[in-house]
Enzyme design. Structure first.
Site, PDB file in Angstrom:
ATOM      1  N   THR A  22       8.641 -38.415 -19.207  1.00  0.00           N
ATOM      2  CA  THR A  22       8.142 -37.593 -18.104  1.00  0.00           C
ATOM      3  C   THR A  22       6.752 -37.098 -18.460  1.00  0.00           C
ATOM      4  OG1 THR A  22       8.741 -35.818 -16.551  1.00  0.00           O
ATOM      5  CG2 THR A  22       9.132 -35.362 -18.876  1.00  0.00           C
ATOM      6  N   ASN A  23       6.247 -36.113 -17.733  1.00  0.00           N
ATOM      7  CA  ASN A  23       4.968 -35.480 -18.074  1.00  0.00           C
ATOM      8  C   ASN A  23       5.073 -34.001 -17.729  1.00  0.00           C
ATOM      9  OD1 ASN A  23       3.953 -35.021 -15.253  1.00  0.00           O
ATOM     10  ND2 ASN A  23       4.256 -37.237 -15.217  1.00  0.00           N
ATOM     11  N   ALA A  24       4.018 -33.251 -18.008  1.00  0.00           N
ATOM     12  CA  ALA A  24       4.114 -31.785 -17.922  1.00  0.00           C
ATOM     13  C   ALA A  24       3.737 -31.227 -16.551  1.00  0.00           C
ATOM     14  CB  ALA A  24       3.239 -31.153 -19.001  1.00  0.00           C
ATOM     15  N   SER A  25       3.657 -32.084 -15.538  1.00  0.00           N
ATOM     16  CA  SER A  25       3.326 -31.580 -14.192  1.00  0.00           C
ATOM     17  C   SER A  25       4.323 -30.500 -13.778  1.00  0.00           C
ATOM     18  CB  SER A  25       3.361 -32.751 -13.206  1.00  0.00           C
ATOM     19  OG  SER A  25       3.323 -32.258 -11.886  1.00  0.00           O
ATOM     20  N   ALA A  89       2.840 -36.275  -9.941  1.00  0.00           N
ATOM     21  CA  ALA A  89       2.445 -37.067 -11.111  1.00  0.00           C
ATOM     22  C   ALA A  89       3.627 -37.968 -11.483  1.00  0.00           C
ATOM     23  CB  ALA A  89       2.077 -36.151 -12.269  1.00  0.00           C
TER      24      ALA A  89
END
Ligand code: C5P
Length: 216
Positions: A22-25, A89
């Protein structure tokens, strides 16, 4: 009144039942854009990946987990909308294999083969009606305007909002918005709520009511 689809937040791509990419959005920009659109009397559908925040109750919310689910939800919702603001994102890659059971440590390096997920904006660009408009986001660290304009063209957006890594999981943002010619049509900096209002004013002026028409 326009009907606006907003994608927001990150997506997750599982590699086994408990682990994911995942990502930190945080979804804050999508949330602020939803609030800005609602404040102007528009109808908003938010398709969001997993986030901690609460979207404005007046928005219709569709929860998704993966990029494929986000695409499927957007394909369902977009036909009833006038335009898309793609603030999400989504993960660009997913593991080729998803293990049914939790991967156990072996003492050896673990090699993951990743394949690209579908691009939501680019897919909707092909499927859209001529009057529907698309606004993308580009998060760039270098050659920012050139890369953002390339993304705008590749994804057939009408406008693209260019920001940097400082935008991720932060309350404030600094953006430039580029049009199809690469012209900077807006530069805005400050709290995400204020930046979102300015982006949305531009969208209203240039895409929702380009000829100054007013509806009721
Ligand atoms: O990841 P990328 O820099 O290409 O993202 C730019 C824009 O494309 C953003 O508006 C993002 O929401 C959108 N995007 C998408 N589907 C993806 C990846 C990104 O719609 N799989």
């Amino acid at each position: 009144m326009a009907r606006i689809l907003i994608t927001s937040g990150p997506t997750r791509q599982y590699l086994d039942p408990v682990r994911f990419l995942t990502n930190a959005s945080s979804g804050q920009m999508g949330c602020a854009l939803a609030a800005a659109a609602l404040a102007q009397g528009h109808a908003v559908v938010v398709v969001s990946g997993p986030v901690q925040l609460e979207y404005p109750p007046a928005a219709r919310l569709v929860h998704v987990v993966s990029t494929e689910e986000m695409l499927a939800a957007c394909q369902r919702e977009f036909s009833g909308c006038d335009g898309l603001i793609a603030a999400a994102a989504p993960c660009d890659y997913r593991p080729q294999q998803v293990a049914e059971q939790k991967l156990a440590k072996t003492g050896q390096p673990l090699l993951l083969e990743l394949i690209e997920t579908p691009d939501i904006v680019a897919t909707l660009a092909v499927e859209k009606r001529p009057a529907q408009w698309l606004v993308g986001f580009a998060l760039e660290t270098h050659e920012r305007r050139r890369r953002a304009l390339q993304k705008l063209q590749k994804k057939s957006c009408d406008l693209i909002v260019l920001n940097g890594p400082q935008a991720i999981n932060a309350d404030a943002n600094a953006v430039e918005v580029l049009d199809r010619h690469g012209a900077v049509v807006l530069a805005a900096e400050g709290a995400k709520a204020s930046v979102a209002r300015q982006i949305f004013e531009l969208i209203e002026r240039s895409l929702i009511r380009p000829h100054g028409a007013c509806d009721s």
